[in-house]
Scaffold this active site. Structure first.
Site, short mmCIF file in Angstrom:
data_model
loop_
_atom_site.label_atom_id
_atom_site.label_comp_id
_atom_site.label_asym_id
_atom_site.label_seq_id
_atom_site.Cartn_x
_atom_site.Cartn_y
_atom_site.Cartn_z
N HIS A 278 3.47 -6.76 -2.14
CA HIS A 278 4.38 -5.29 -1.78
C HIS A 278 5.65 -5.72 -1.60
O HIS A 278 6.03 -6.74 -0.82
CB HIS A 278 3.68 -4.48 -0.93
CG HIS A 278 3.90 -5.02 0.56
ND1 HIS A 278 4.90 -4.62 1.26
CD2 HIS A 278 2.95 -5.66 1.41
CE1 HIS A 278 4.82 -5.18 2.60
NE2 HIS A 278 3.38 -5.70 2.54
N ASP A 290 6.19 -10.61 5.61
CA ASP A 290 5.44 -9.38 5.11
C ASP A 290 6.36 -8.55 4.27
O ASP A 290 7.05 -7.58 4.84
CB ASP A 290 5.10 -8.54 6.50
CG ASP A 290 4.30 -7.36 6.15
OD1 ASP A 290 3.77 -7.28 4.97
OD2 ASP A 290 4.25 -6.67 7.22
N GLU A 329 4.05 0.09 0.79
CA GLU A 329 2.99 0.12 1.36
C GLU A 329 2.76 0.24 2.59
O GLU A 329 1.73 0.44 3.52
CB GLU A 329 2.68 -1.89 1.22
CG GLU A 329 1.46 -2.17 1.46
CD GLU A 329 1.41 -2.76 2.97
OE1 GLU A 329 0.25 -2.88 3.59
OE2 GLU A 329 2.42 -2.75 3.73
N GLU A 330 4.05 -0.01 3.50
CA GLU A 330 4.08 0.14 5.00
C GLU A 330 3.61 1.47 5.50
O GLU A 330 3.37 1.78 6.74
CB GLU A 330 5.30 -0.42 5.46
CG GLU A 330 5.87 -1.63 5.19
CD GLU A 330 4.71 -2.88 5.87
OE1 GLU A 330 3.77 -2.22 6.44
OE2 GLU A 330 4.97 -3.96 5.77
N ASP A 355 -1.24 -10.48 0.95
CA ASP A 355 -0.16 -9.71 2.10
C ASP A 355 -0.67 -10.02 3.37
O ASP A 355 -0.45 -9.17 4.38
CB ASP A 355 -0.37 -8.13 1.87
CG ASP A 355 0.60 -7.28 2.85
OD1 ASP A 355 1.49 -7.97 3.02
OD2 ASP A 355 0.11 -6.28 2.91
N HIS A 434 6.15 -7.09 11.28
CA HIS A 434 6.60 -6.07 11.67
C HIS A 434 7.76 -5.95 12.86
O HIS A 434 7.96 -5.30 13.61
CB HIS A 434 5.63 -4.98 12.21
CG HIS A 434 4.67 -4.59 11.09
ND1 HIS A 434 3.58 -3.69 11.03
CD2 HIS A 434 4.64 -4.92 9.68
CE1 HIS A 434 3.35 -3.35 10.03
NE2 HIS A 434 3.74 -4.28 8.85
#
Length: 469
Positions: A278, A290, A329-330, A355, A434
């Protein structure tokens, strides 16, 4: 006569069992040998990527993506400029059918200058990251602190700020906790502070989705601060917190784009092997782990197949290999859902993604999470064994934890593979995930190349199987 009949029946039964067993083992052997004949190609792809012309290329590309464009949150100009950069790079690479597909009606949330401080029993400023979808608000009030979310069932927290200082029991559990504000807000809580979803902390908060639809602010705090608040509370200290939350959902939606590129199949172009990552990220750090590394690895995997195919037609895939970089995606796999809606009639024969860290597999717990039938699983196990024999340890576990590709695969019975290297597990990847610490420097030399080798080998083998489904 009865005895003879019984013996005859038993003999016939044994013979039929032996025939069935041998035909099963023949078909198993056929499945394995259909993979074994690609061993030399796998070897060539691995050396091309890890000790040849492609070595260093994925890191060069990732550094440019992350350093030049920064984090890539949905709704940001960073993301859209990064998509333009990726598309122009894929066109220069010479891939087929390079294009973007618009994804509309996406939530547009902006992080503000959020502040949380303790007023009593002393003054302290917290290190916070609001949870995606959190509304803005100014709140001051007394805090109650629990070390387990379940404790709240027995407590009255109306008019209080709730601090959930639950230890980390794995990302799945922490991910569920991020939606706590929706429930607690309905029951009178003023705001929610959560221990960050991370197995280890160097005073680092972690963001993520979960607060959209909540009427009260929801923020992640560092593990150190969550535990400090729990200790104060257990010593019966009166804790008063003040929150000034400026993050907010915009009153209108935004849009973004999925990125698609291919190596067209030479014999069965309408049959598609889809490999993916992603392209969006959160707005903190650089979105390298990520999932920028996944983007760089998928691109290099397809570059290797294309470059070897340009030199030797035996490397030209029989089926089409399609790379897809999903957006949004998030926020909950929204780009992938839009992609699935637009591609219902595509004949996708395998969907795979990275991912959970594009790290070099070094330990035996590196895994292909597989979803599909037992015949296809045997083929994936043979690919994993082939990689393991070439010093890329890999095993196969059945799992429907398939991220972006689940929506595509599950309703249509498309076999799916989710790559999770040993460092992609809770003990490493989630330290950076994140957070402000998600920078290119988390990767070590060889990580991206070996991830590319895993996907190049898998895509090449599946794209050239005589029979698959």
């Amino acid at each position: 006569g009865m005895t003879i009949n019984r013996v005859t029946t038993a003999v016939l039964f044994l013979l039929s069992a032996l025939v069935a067993t041998s035909s099963v083992s023949k078909s198993l052997g056929a499945k394995r040998s259909s993979v074994a004949k690609f061993e030399w190609q796998t070897s060539s792809l691995i050396s091309h990527l890890t000790n040849g012309p492609e070595t260093g290329e994925p890191m060069r590309f990732l550094a440019e993506l992350c350093d030049d464009y920064g984090p890539r949150q949905v709704g940001s100009t960073n993301l859209e400029k990064a998509i333009d950069f990726v598309v122009s790079t894929l066109r220069q690479d010479g891939f087929d059918n390079v294009h973007t597909e618009k994804v509309g009606n996406l939530p547009y949330w902006i992080r503000g200058d959020d502040k949380v401080e303790m007023i009593e029993p002393r003054h302290h400023k917290f290190n916070v990251l609001a949870v995606d979808g959190s509304p803005s608000g100014f709140v001051e009030g007394e805090a109650i602190v629990v070390r387990s979310y379940g404790e709240l069932a027995r407590m009255n927290y109306a008019g209080k700020i709730v601090v959930v200082a639950e230890p980390y029991y794995g990302y799945g559990r922490s991910w569920q906790l991020r939606s706590a504000a929706r429930v607690l807000g309905e029951r009178g809580a003023l705001a929610v502070l959560l221990n960050s979803a991370a197995p280890m902390s160097l005073y680092t908060p972690h963001t993520g989705n979960g607060a959209r639809g909540s009427r009260i602010p929801s923020l992640s705090i560092t593990t150190e601060e969550a535990e400090m608040l729990a200790r104060l509370y257990e010593r019966k200290k009166r804790i008063v917190l003040r929150l000034d939350v400026r993050s907010r959902d915009m009153p209108y939606k935004t849009s973004s784009r999925n990125v698609v590129f291919e190596i067209k199949g030479s014999k069965k172009p309408s049959e598609i092997v889809l490999i993916s990552a992603h392209i969006d990220s959160w707005d903190v750090g650089q979105g390298a782990v990520d999932d920028g590394g996944g983007i760089a690895a998928i691109r290099s995997a397809m570059r290797a197949i294309k470059e070897l195919g340009d030199r030797d037609e035996r490397f030209r895939p029989s089926r089409t290999i399609r790379g897809v970089f999903f957006t949004a995606e998030e926020q909950g796999y929204l780009g992938a859902k839009a992609y699935d809606d637009a591609h219902k009639s595509d004949n996708i024969i395998l969907a795979a993604e990275t991912d959970q860290g594009a790290f070099r597999p070094r330990l035996a717990n590196s895994t292909f999470k597989f979803m599909g039938d037992s015949r296809q699983q045997l083929r994936i196990e043979a690919i994993a064994a082939q990689l393991t024999a070439q010093n890329i340890p890999m095993r196969v576990n059945y799992s429907d934890s398939q991220g972006d590709i689940y929506n595509l695969a599950q309703p249509r019975n498309i076999p799916a593979v989710n790559f999770v290297p040993d460092k992609g597990s809770d003990n490493f990847y989630f330290r950076y995930h994140h957070s402000q610490a998600d920078y290119v420097s988390v990767f070590e030399e060889g990580d991206l190349e070996y991830t590319a080798a895993v996907f190049a080998a898998m895509a090449n083998i599946i794209a050239n199987q005589d029979d698959w489904r």
